[in-house]
Design an enzyme around this catalytic site. Structure first.
Site, PDB file in Angstrom:
ATOM      1  N   TYR A  70       0.813  -1.215   0.000  1.00 21.32           N
ATOM      2  CA  TYR A  70       0.000   0.000   0.000  1.00 21.32           C
ATOM      3  C   TYR A  70       0.852   1.273   0.000  1.00 21.32           C
ATOM      4  CZ  TYR A  70      -4.411  -2.356   0.008  1.00 21.32           C
ATOM      5  OH  TYR A  70      -5.483  -3.101  -0.401  1.00 21.32           O
ATOM      6  N   ASN A 114     -12.344   2.765  -7.326  1.00 21.70           N
ATOM      7  CA  ASN A 114     -10.955   3.174  -7.131  1.00 21.70           C
ATOM      8  C   ASN A 114     -10.756   3.849  -5.781  1.00 21.70           C
ATOM      9  OD1 ASN A 114     -10.541   2.234  -9.723  1.00 21.70           O
ATOM     10  ND2 ASN A 114     -10.826   4.243 -10.661  1.00 21.70           N
ATOM     11  N   HIS A 154     -15.061   1.745  -2.118  1.00 22.41           N
ATOM     12  CA  HIS A 154     -14.035   0.918  -1.488  1.00 22.41           C
ATOM     13  C   HIS A 154     -13.115   1.706  -0.566  1.00 22.41           C
ATOM     14  CE1 HIS A 154     -14.519  -2.278  -4.891  1.00 22.41           C
ATOM     15  NE2 HIS A 154     -15.412  -2.418  -3.933  1.00 22.41           N
ATOM     16  N   SER A 250     -14.063  -4.269 -16.479  1.00 23.54           N
ATOM     17  CA  SER A 250     -14.613  -5.420 -17.197  1.00 23.54           C
ATOM     18  C   SER A 250     -15.676  -6.119 -16.362  1.00 23.54           C
ATOM     19  CB  SER A 250     -13.497  -6.416 -17.551  1.00 23.54           C
ATOM     20  OG  SER A 250     -12.565  -5.801 -18.424  1.00 23.54           O
TER      21      SER A 250
END
Length: 304
Positions: A70, A114, A154, A250
């Site tokens: 991260y 994102n 998220h 996708s």
């Protein structure tokens, strides 16, 4: 209108008639900004499967390795800038632009998977450009980008949360702690970073600590297997949407992967903007970089 059309005029007709618009954005939205997608051929971080590091189990087993992953992502995001697709979506969060592009719209929301913060920065950039323009041509206070239109489902990469007291704060410090920078510097030319002979084990006491109680912190993002706090709000927006733009994904990670099909099931329309075509039966498919295809389809260039 033919199935899976790439006709911009047909798309704009549907856009102009839509009442409740949602955008579901994935990693491809930020790819042109230099943010790794960690999918397909780019699915590895050094020698490790990046997806396997984004779990609470991985953090419990090896917080040092997960924090190094991260830290890498934070540094990449700090070096990146919003691209034309980010800017176009930020403009749509401005009432006057939305009313021009989609005059029937009652609501517009960007639901992004994102965590890089680039959509937030794009909002700020659009607001700042309006502020500068208002010196000669005043902009009504109500006609600024609405941050409530952005949903970061998220979490945020730059938010840091305590594993003990749950205290969460935004922290853009670079590096977040000296030990992470030292590990990153040592791995500059090492491919097999996850292998035992190369792995750098940072003592837990040298990893990022809580400013409130001093305990170990973690990135305040939603990992695989964790609940999404904003999901009830998102589900309601999906249920009400009559147009869904799928941008840079996708649609393989659930629950976001199911949002477009839910809109279709409810009688709405779906337009996909992605570097690769998807197999789903959707009304519109614009294949290419979303930083090119999305502003073009919306009629929103960077300098507009």
């Amino acid at each position: 209108m033919s199935l899976r059309s790439n006709n911009i005029a047909e798309f704009r007709a549907v856009l102009r008639a839509a009442n409740n618009i949602i955008v579901v954005a994935g990693a491809g939205l930020s790819a042109a900004s230099g943010i790794p997608t960690f999918r397909g051929s780019g699915g590895m971080w050094r020698s490790l499967d990046a997806i396997s590091l984004a779990t609470p189990e991985a953090f419990e087993a090896n917080p040092s390795l997960v924090w190094q992953f991260y830290h890498y992502r934070r540094e990449k995001a700090l070096q990146a800038n919003p691209n034309a697709a980010h800017i176009a979506l930020a403009k749509l969060m401005t009432p006057s632009v939305l009313s021009r592009v989609a005059p029937a719209a009652k609501s517009f929301h960007l639901i992004t998977q994102n965590v890089d913060g680039l959509s937030t920065r794009a909002l700020r950039m659009v607001h700042e450009s309006q502020t500068q323009a208002s010196v000669t041509s005043p902009v009504p206070e109500a006609d600024i980008p609405n941050p409530a239109s952005l949903i970061e489902m998220h979490g945020r990469l730059f938010d840091v949360r305590c594993t003990e007291c749950n205290h969460s704060v935004p922290d853009f410090t670079s590096p977040l702690c000296p030990a992470l920078k030292e590990a990153d510097d040592q791995h500059a030319n090492v491919i097999q970073a996850g292998h035992p002979e190369h792995e750098i084990n940072i003592p837990i006491e040298k990893l990022p600590r809580c400013t409130n109680c001093g305990s170990l912190t973690r990135p305040d993002v939603v990992w695989f297997g964790e609940e999404i706090p904003l999901l009830p709000q998102i589900d309601q927006l999906v249920d009400e949407a009559d147009l869904c733009l799928v941008v840079g994904t996708s649609s393989v990670v659930y629950p976001a992967a199911g949002f477009a099909s839910d809109v279709l099931s409810n009688g709405g329309s779906v337009a996909v903007f992605n570097v690769e075509p998807v197999e789903d039966d959707v009304q519109f498919m614009f294949v290419g970089g979303c930083e090119v295809e999305l502003p073009k389809a919306l009629g929103l260039s960077v300098d507009e």
